[in-house]
Scaffold this motif. Sequence first.
Motif, mmCIF file in Angstrom:
data_model
loop_
_atom_site.group_PDB
_atom_site.id
_atom_site.type_symbol
_atom_site.label_atom_id
_atom_site.label_comp_id
_atom_site.label_asym_id
_atom_site.label_seq_id
_atom_site.Cartn_x
_atom_site.Cartn_y
_atom_site.Cartn_z
ATOM 1 N N LEU A 1 0.735 -1.138 0.243
ATOM 2 C CA LEU A 1 0.169 0.067 -0.166
ATOM 3 C C LEU A 1 0.893 1.338 -0.124
ATOM 4 O O LEU A 1 0.363 2.375 -0.511
ATOM 5 N N PHE B 1 -6.242 -13.464 -6.569
ATOM 6 C CA PHE B 1 -7.574 -12.382 -6.430
ATOM 7 C C PHE B 1 -8.314 -12.187 -7.834
ATOM 8 O O PHE B 1 -9.315 -11.254 -7.548
ATOM 9 N N LEU C 1 -1.029 -7.379 5.968
ATOM 10 C CA LEU C 1 -2.175 -6.777 4.987
ATOM 11 C C LEU C 1 -3.241 -7.621 4.720
ATOM 12 O O LEU C 1 -4.329 -7.342 4.846
ATOM 13 N N THR D 1 -14.748 -5.936 4.828
ATOM 14 C CA THR D 1 -16.081 -6.865 4.222
ATOM 15 C C THR D 1 -17.155 -7.036 5.266
ATOM 16 O O THR D 1 -18.226 -7.016 4.913
ATOM 17 N N THR E 1 -19.266 -3.951 5.517
ATOM 18 C CA THR E 1 -20.280 -3.793 4.451
ATOM 19 C C THR E 1 -21.209 -4.737 4.743
ATOM 20 O O THR E 1 -22.408 -4.260 4.286
ATOM 21 N N VAL F 1 -14.007 2.117 4.127
ATOM 22 C CA VAL F 1 -12.872 2.784 4.050
ATOM 23 C C VAL F 1 -13.120 4.187 4.035
ATOM 24 O O VAL F 1 -13.457 4.781 2.902
ATOM 25 N N PHE G 1 -8.072 7.309 2.237
ATOM 26 C CA PHE G 1 -6.882 7.087 2.307
ATOM 27 C C PHE G 1 -6.107 8.483 1.897
ATOM 28 O O PHE G 1 -6.474 9.226 1.299
ATOM 29 N N ARG H 1 -2.304 10.571 0.557
ATOM 30 C CA ARG H 1 -1.376 10.686 -0.196
ATOM 31 C C ARG H 1 -0.524 11.921 0.123
ATOM 32 O O ARG H 1 -0.870 12.739 1.017
ATOM 33 N N PHE I 1 -13.428 1.150 -3.420
ATOM 34 C CA PHE I 1 -12.326 0.365 -3.665
ATOM 35 C C PHE I 1 -11.081 1.316 -4.331
ATOM 36 O O PHE I 1 -10.234 0.727 -4.554
ATOM 37 N N GLY I 2 -11.497 2.591 -4.184
ATOM 38 C CA GLY I 2 -10.553 3.445 -4.501
ATOM 39 C C GLY I 2 -11.097 3.527 -6.333
ATOM 40 O O GLY I 2 -12.032 2.983 -6.540
ATOM 41 N N LYS I 3 -10.472 4.103 -6.922
ATOM 42 C CA LYS I 3 -10.764 4.605 -8.522
ATOM 43 C C LYS I 3 -9.652 4.912 -9.529
ATOM 44 O O LYS I 3 -9.010 5.880 -9.162
ATOM 45 N N PHE J 1 -5.715 0.189 -6.486
ATOM 46 C CA PHE J 1 -7.184 -0.304 -6.571
ATOM 47 C C PHE J 1 -7.237 -1.545 -5.758
ATOM 48 O O PHE J 1 -6.389 -2.400 -6.121
ATOM 49 N N CYS J 2 -8.167 -1.658 -4.848
ATOM 50 C CA CYS J 2 -8.110 -2.731 -4.112
ATOM 51 C C CYS J 2 -7.993 -3.940 -4.740
ATOM 52 O O CYS J 2 -8.718 -4.782 -5.503
ATOM 53 N N ALA K 1 -14.245 -9.412 -2.403
ATOM 54 C CA ALA K 1 -15.112 -8.823 -1.396
ATOM 55 C C ALA K 1 -16.586 -8.919 -2.011
ATOM 56 O O ALA K 1 -17.470 -9.138 -1.393
HETATM 57 C C1 HEM Z 1 -6.477 -1.620 -1.211
HETATM 58 C C2 HEM Z 1 -10.986 -1.142 -0.075
HETATM 59 C C3 HEM Z 1 -11.298 -5.817 0.642
HETATM 60 C C4 HEM Z 1 -6.976 -6.612 -0.134
HETATM 61 C C5 HEM Z 1 -7.740 -1.056 -0.945
HETATM 62 C C6 HEM Z 1 -7.839 0.200 -1.136
HETATM 63 C C7 HEM Z 1 -9.261 0.390 -0.676
HETATM 64 C C8 HEM Z 1 -9.618 -0.903 -0.194
HETATM 65 C C9 HEM Z 1 -9.724 1.806 -0.655
HETATM 66 C C10 HEM Z 1 -7.152 1.372 -1.708
HETATM 67 C C11 HEM Z 1 -7.375 1.834 -2.954
HETATM 68 C C12 HEM Z 1 -6.654 2.921 -3.424
HETATM 69 O O1 HEM Z 1 -6.004 3.517 -2.988
HETATM 70 O O2 HEM Z 1 -6.964 3.460 -4.501
HETATM 71 C C13 HEM Z 1 -11.612 -2.412 0.359
HETATM 72 C C14 HEM Z 1 -13.112 -2.347 0.694
HETATM 73 C C15 HEM Z 1 -13.158 -4.161 0.925
HETATM 74 C C16 HEM Z 1 -11.942 -4.501 0.639
HETATM 75 C C17 HEM Z 1 -13.989 -1.417 0.903
HETATM 76 C C18 HEM Z 1 -14.275 -4.657 1.174
HETATM 77 C C19 HEM Z 1 -15.804 -4.284 1.078
HETATM 78 C C20 HEM Z 1 -10.260 -6.216 0.746
HETATM 79 C C21 HEM Z 1 -10.043 -7.645 0.577
HETATM 80 C C22 HEM Z 1 -8.646 -8.229 0.521
HETATM 81 C C23 HEM Z 1 -8.064 -6.827 0.303
HETATM 82 C C24 HEM Z 1 -11.061 -9.147 0.806
HETATM 83 C C25 HEM Z 1 -7.903 -9.269 0.646
HETATM 84 C C26 HEM Z 1 -7.814 -10.236 1.171
HETATM 85 C C27 HEM Z 1 -6.462 -5.148 -0.444
HETATM 86 C C28 HEM Z 1 -4.889 -4.898 -0.980
HETATM 87 C C29 HEM Z 1 -4.680 -3.643 -1.134
HETATM 88 C C30 HEM Z 1 -6.064 -2.933 -0.904
HETATM 89 C C31 HEM Z 1 -3.810 -6.134 -0.783
HETATM 90 C C32 HEM Z 1 -3.524 -2.810 -1.541
HETATM 91 C C33 HEM Z 1 -3.268 -2.822 -3.169
HETATM 92 C C34 HEM Z 1 -2.280 -1.983 -3.581
HETATM 93 O O3 HEM Z 1 -1.649 -1.230 -2.887
HETATM 94 O O4 HEM Z 1 -1.915 -2.222 -4.891
HETATM 95 N N1 HEM Z 1 -8.523 -1.792 -0.582
HETATM 96 N N2 HEM Z 1 -10.847 -3.477 0.350
HETATM 97 N N3 HEM Z 1 -9.361 -5.624 0.283
HETATM 98 N N4 HEM Z 1 -6.946 -4.043 -0.699
HETATM 99 FE FE1 HEM Z 1 -9.011 -3.768 -0.302
#
Ligand code: HEM
Length: 396
Positions: free
Chosen positions: A68, A86, A230, A239, A242, A281, A284, A286, A337-339, A344-345, A351
């Motif tokens: 992240l 994933f 993470l 999740t 939600t 969330v 985030f 920057r 999830f970001g955009k 992006f998540c 989820a």
């Molecule tokens: C990154 C939300 C579920 C793993 C993110 C980000 C958001 C987010 C907002 C950052 C996006 C950005 O900076 O643009 C959510 C929400 C979830 C969810 C709302 C469920 C409703 C999950 C699940 C996993 C996961 C189930 C895996 C087990 C990650 C990882 C990142 C991430 C590893 C970092 C990705 C990166 O930096 O490239 N998530 N997440 N997330 N999420 Fe999720």
Amino acid sequence: VWPLFDRLRREDPVHWNPEPAPNAGFWAITRHEDIVAVDRDAETFTSTNFVNLEEVDDDLIEVRRSILESDGTRHRALRKLMQRDFGGQTLLKYEDFLRGLTQTTVDAALAKGEFDFVKEVSADFPIRVLARMLDVPDEDTGRLIDWGNRMIGNTDPDYADVLLEHADSEQYKHLPFRSPAALEVFAYGRELARQRRGGDGEDLVSKLVNRVPVDGEPLTATEFDNYFLLLVVAGNETTRHTITHSMLALLRNPDQLALLQQRPELIPTAVEEMLRWASPVYHFRRTATRDVELRGRRIRAGDKVVMWFASGNRDEEVFADPYRFDVTRTPNDHVSFGKGSPHFCLGNNLARLEIRLMFETLLPRIGRAELVGDVRRVRSNFVNGIKTLPVRVTER
Ligand code: HEM
């Protein structure tokens, strides 16, 4: 918090918030369009100086850095390492397991009649799925949940061992979320890695330790620790909340519940509305890498820039009647999830699958459902969470 976001979007969408140390000041970005502009421009708005409001000392940044908080080629390599696991196609192999799990969870809860929805339905479900993907025994699920709560709940007195704002948290500032629970997660992850190194397991830990990133640089011990941590926390609380927020929304909007029961084919569309509605969330962060102008405001190199995803999800320029929970809403361009971001998540497909399967199992079973007590919220500016949701449900 919603009226405040509404006002900021209307009156000062790129707002300087002069907060004192340790968080210093930050720009609050509240409009959907601006959030997307910031999120997609990783060169101007870097993640490498950390992504929450908390300030991390320069000498601790490297030990705390996860995917992240990485950018550029290393970020791409770390992301690629797990991306396929994933992906929507790969996840299909877990569908039967997930359906089984939603069924046993719902059976046990409904047998009680009156219960806390968080405790009985949403709290353990996402982590049980992850436990399966990590291939760890069921007995460890409770520990994983506890670690997640203690870390993400670092501002909630019900969860934290050491509250983030407390002086003692200084001694844990080298740890993710400044939480001593991180030490337990690291030890647990390292032991799994030791057992699985050199093997051919299909679980996520085996893949993390045995795959070589595309840039040819093997994962360092710190990178492994932080990646493992993470994976354990990222998909757990988000999740869970939600699913809980969505149940609450359905209780408060019985017409929407009835509609989904009559037309279950709408559930995938409803999942997007659930994600928008829950906005699990809040933000985030920057850091600007250069001076840049946004809506006439001058953001200086080094300034913190905070994307308030929750506000973007209520932006009336993008969502008609944004405070209406509408399970038929299409299009639904939420930013939960970001955009457009390289970050992006990673877990978005997982989820979505978990939320869909949970409601596909639960909704046909519900006869009457009502709220029978107080809804308690998690104290946090990072996760929009619900701790307890007391409900009475009679079966159809
Ligand atoms: C990154 C939300 C579920 C793993 C993110 C980000 C958001 C987010 C907002 C950052 C996006 C950005 O900076 O643009 C959510 C929400 C979830 C969810 C709302 C469920 C409703 C999950 C699940 C996993 C996961 C189930 C895996 C087990 C990650 C990882 C990142 C991430 C590893 C970092 C990705 C990166 O930096 O490239 N998530 N997440 N997330 N999420 Fe999720």
